[in-house]
Design a protein around this motif. Structure first.
Motif, PDB file in Angstrom:
ATOM      1  N   GLY A   1      52.281  32.611  35.778  1.00  0.00           N
ATOM      2  CA  GLY A   1      52.758  31.979  37.013  1.00  0.00           C
ATOM      3  C   GLY A   1      52.920  32.901  38.292  1.00  0.00           C
ATOM      4  N   LEU A   2      52.644  34.175  38.153  1.00  0.00           N
ATOM      5  CA  LEU A   2      52.977  35.111  39.114  1.00  0.00           C
ATOM      6  C   LEU A   2      51.625  35.083  40.091  1.00  0.00           C
ATOM      7  N   LEU A   3      50.745  34.437  39.914  1.00  0.00           N
ATOM      8  CA  LEU A   3      49.763  34.650  40.827  1.00  0.00           C
ATOM      9  C   LEU A   3      49.576  33.209  41.584  1.00  0.00           C
ATOM     10  N   LYS A   4      49.000  33.280  42.856  1.00  0.00           N
ATOM     11  CA  LYS A   4      48.893  32.022  43.827  1.00  0.00           C
ATOM     12  C   LYS A   4      48.041  31.033  42.881  1.00  0.00           C
ATOM     13  N   LYS A   5      48.316  29.871  43.084  1.00  0.00           N
ATOM     14  CA  LYS A   5      47.464  28.806  42.407  1.00  0.00           C
ATOM     15  C   LYS A   5      46.153  28.580  43.042  1.00  0.00           C
ATOM     16  N   ASP A   6      45.944  28.944  44.049  1.00  0.00           N
ATOM     17  CA  ASP A   6      44.710  28.667  44.771  1.00  0.00           C
ATOM     18  C   ASP A   6      43.547  29.697  44.857  1.00  0.00           C
ATOM     19  N   ILE A   7      43.934  30.918  43.966  1.00  0.00           N
ATOM     20  CA  ILE A   7      43.060  31.907  44.114  1.00  0.00           C
ATOM     21  C   ILE A   7      41.889  31.681  42.904  1.00  0.00           C
ATOM     22  N   ASN A   8      40.838  32.345  42.919  1.00  0.00           N
ATOM     23  CA  ASN A   8      39.680  32.337  41.887  1.00  0.00           C
ATOM     24  C   ASN A   8      39.924  33.683  41.046  1.00  0.00           C
ATOM     25  N   LEU A   9      40.484  33.359  40.105  1.00  0.00           N
ATOM     26  CA  LEU A   9      41.084  34.179  39.152  1.00  0.00           C
ATOM     27  C   LEU A   9      40.095  35.493  38.644  1.00  0.00           C
ATOM     28  N   GLU A  10      38.848  34.946  38.473  1.00  0.00           N
ATOM     29  CA  GLU A  10      37.793  35.923  37.939  1.00  0.00           C
ATOM     30  C   GLU A  10      37.069  36.491  39.025  1.00  0.00           C
ATOM     31  N   GLU A  11      37.542  35.988  40.257  1.00  0.00           N
ATOM     32  CA  GLU A  11      36.719  36.775  41.550  1.00  0.00           C
ATOM     33  C   GLU A  11      37.787  37.794  41.951  1.00  0.00           C
ATOM     34  N   GLU A  12      39.014  37.448  41.782  1.00  0.00           N
ATOM     35  CA  GLU A  12      40.058  38.251  42.163  1.00  0.00           C
ATOM     36  C   GLU A  12      40.342  39.583  41.012  1.00  0.00           C
ATOM     37  N   THR A  13      39.760  39.367  39.861  1.00  0.00           N
ATOM     38  CA  THR A  13      39.878  40.317  38.914  1.00  0.00           C
ATOM     39  C   THR A  13      38.748  41.560  39.268  1.00  0.00           C
ATOM     40  N   VAL A  14      37.442  40.720  39.471  1.00  0.00           N
ATOM     41  CA  VAL A  14      36.414  41.616  39.730  1.00  0.00           C
ATOM     42  C   VAL A  14      36.675  42.501  40.978  1.00  0.00           C
ATOM     43  N   HIS A  15      37.401  41.892  42.030  1.00  0.00           N
ATOM     44  CA  HIS A  15      37.492  42.591  43.565  1.00  0.00           C
ATOM     45  C   HIS A  15      38.639  43.632  43.416  1.00  0.00           C
ATOM     46  N   LEU A  16      39.714  43.442  42.392  1.00  0.00           N
ATOM     47  CA  LEU A  16      40.542  44.329  42.395  1.00  0.00           C
ATOM     48  C   LEU A  16      40.056  45.710  41.570  1.00  0.00           C
ATOM     49  N   HIS A  17      39.497  45.449  40.526  1.00  0.00           N
ATOM     50  CA  HIS A  17      39.207  46.559  39.492  1.00  0.00           C
ATOM     51  C   HIS A  17      38.039  47.411  40.246  1.00  0.00           C
ATOM     52  N   ALA A  18      37.400  46.661  41.270  1.00  0.00           N
ATOM     53  CA  ALA A  18      36.203  47.433  42.052  1.00  0.00           C
ATOM     54  C   ALA A  18      36.864  48.170  43.262  1.00  0.00           C
ATOM     55  N   LEU A  19      38.060  47.586  43.679  1.00  0.00           N
ATOM     56  CA  LEU A  19      38.704  48.445  44.752  1.00  0.00           C
ATOM     57  C   LEU A  19      39.063  49.724  44.131  1.00  0.00           C
ATOM     58  N   ILE A  20      39.872  49.589  42.982  1.00  0.00           N
ATOM     59  CA  ILE A  20      40.512  50.687  42.331  1.00  0.00           C
ATOM     60  C   ILE A  20      39.593  51.842  42.010  1.00  0.00           C
ATOM     61  N   ASP A  21      38.500  51.430  41.320  1.00  0.00           N
ATOM     62  CA  ASP A  21      37.572  52.136  40.869  1.00  0.00           C
ATOM     63  C   ASP A  21      36.948  52.983  41.926  1.00  0.00           C
ATOM     64  N   GLY A  22      36.578  52.139  43.266  1.00  0.00           N
ATOM     65  CA  GLY A  22      35.993  52.610  44.151  1.00  0.00           C
ATOM     66  C   GLY A  22      36.753  53.809  45.075  1.00  0.00           C
TER      67      GLY A  22
ATOM     68  N   ASP B   1      31.266  50.407  46.498  1.00  0.00           N
ATOM     69  CA  ASP B   1      31.117  51.491  45.702  1.00  0.00           C
ATOM     70  C   ASP B   1      31.421  51.067  44.070  1.00  0.00           C
ATOM     71  N   GLY B   2      32.747  50.607  44.218  1.00  0.00           N
ATOM     72  CA  GLY B   2      33.484  49.904  42.926  1.00  0.00           C
ATOM     73  C   GLY B   2      32.299  49.037  42.394  1.00  0.00           C
ATOM     74  N   LEU B   3      32.065  47.946  43.096  1.00  0.00           N
ATOM     75  CA  LEU B   3      31.360  46.712  42.657  1.00  0.00           C
ATOM     76  C   LEU B   3      29.894  47.522  42.110  1.00  0.00           C
ATOM     77  N   ALA B   4      29.093  48.133  42.805  1.00  0.00           N
ATOM     78  CA  ALA B   4      27.931  48.634  42.393  1.00  0.00           C
ATOM     79  C   ALA B   4      28.202  49.541  41.146  1.00  0.00           C
TER      80      ALA B   4
END
Lengths: 190, 190
Positions: free
Chosen positions: A139-160, B159-162
């Protein structure tokens, strides 16, 4: 009587030597020969662990995974608010100091696996997915987020970010990078 | 009389052949010999353009830059609302179809340059910085954003997404990727 070899100790010695050679001469300078010399072992003793450049790369990559996992687990030992803890864990992916070499090994490994068309599921990615699912269940994440999309987004941002720092496109200002990642966490944390 | 060689035509032929060989056999299969064979030219004729594996990689990387730049410029010819145009341009970095090979060449190139400690400013990064500055000057971005941080964020995300798509960590669903990037643009556009 044959000498009794402690395989765990020997593996640790070879791992440390592999790392020293890569740190000094890069992956290009790493060979069975150079690592045997660094570890003060015979070629045969090292060949027990890897024989070719490719096996050496696999070995170095496993070392990266072990080191990263160990550091991540270290963080969980310190009692901290969840968002802070997650931020500290994610910062482990940013190539600061000796982590630069880890990321270089990772890039070489990806390129190599892409050439071989052999890429499989990555343990780091599995780790981030698991972490995000756990945060959500707790219950630490907002209820209205799309969990799968936010996971993709966060990991992409970190690796980028990690990639661009490694490439020297983004100045490595640890505070700045922390605040960029923290802003993302603030967007999804309750 | 010596044969007159049109260098531009020949360079285009060798470029096309380099691409065909990489597409078929990967970078590992690309050599002066295999490219000469594909182009139906002598080894000497190809050696005029590159002699070693390293020069071949430099040549392939320049091809990537030329192709990406050309496609980006194509987009600017179509009249579209700025946000839509930017989105279309950014989607050019996502490894779909033949862009997969381009990104693979890019990754090999980065690894190679990191080994050589020779990485310099990247034309794509300069392009994104220029684009963001232009959007800001034209008053298309929100007044209260930190332009530099948002540029770092956007480029890292792309770039992370890519990278994750190329690695097979993220499923290549073009619509989904578009909407992930569009959400970021919506956050910063007026």
């Amino acid at each position: 009587m044959p000498k009794i070899v402690n395989h765990e100790e020997r593996k640790a010695l070879i791992a440390k030597s592999t790392w020293n050679v890569i740190a000094k001469d890069g992956l290009e300078g790493a060979s069975v020969r150079s690592i045997a010399k660094e570890a003060n072992l015979s070629l045969g003793a090292v060949r027990h662990y890897f024989n070719t450049q490719e096996e050496l790369l696999e070995f170095a990559m496993r070392l990266v995974e072990e080191q990263v996992t160990e550091r991540m687990m270290e963080h969980t030992k310190h009692p901290l608010p969840p968002k802070q803890l997650v931020l500290n864990m994610l910062m482990e992916f940013i190539p600061i100091g000796k982590r630069k070499i880890e990321m270089q090994v990772w890039l070489e490994y990806i390129s190599y696996k892409l050439r071989k068309k052999e890429l499989q599921e990555e343990s780091v990615h599995v780790g981030i997915v698991t972490m995000m699912n756990k945060l959500n269940e707790d219950g630490l994440l907002k209820k209205d987020i799309n969990l799968e999309e936010e996971t993709v987004h966060l990991h992409a941002l970190i690796d980028g970010l990690a990639l661009h720092i490694l490439m020297g496109l983004v100045e490595l200002d640890e505070k700045r990078i922390r605040s960029l990642i923290e802003r993302e966490l603030e967007r999804i944390f309750t």
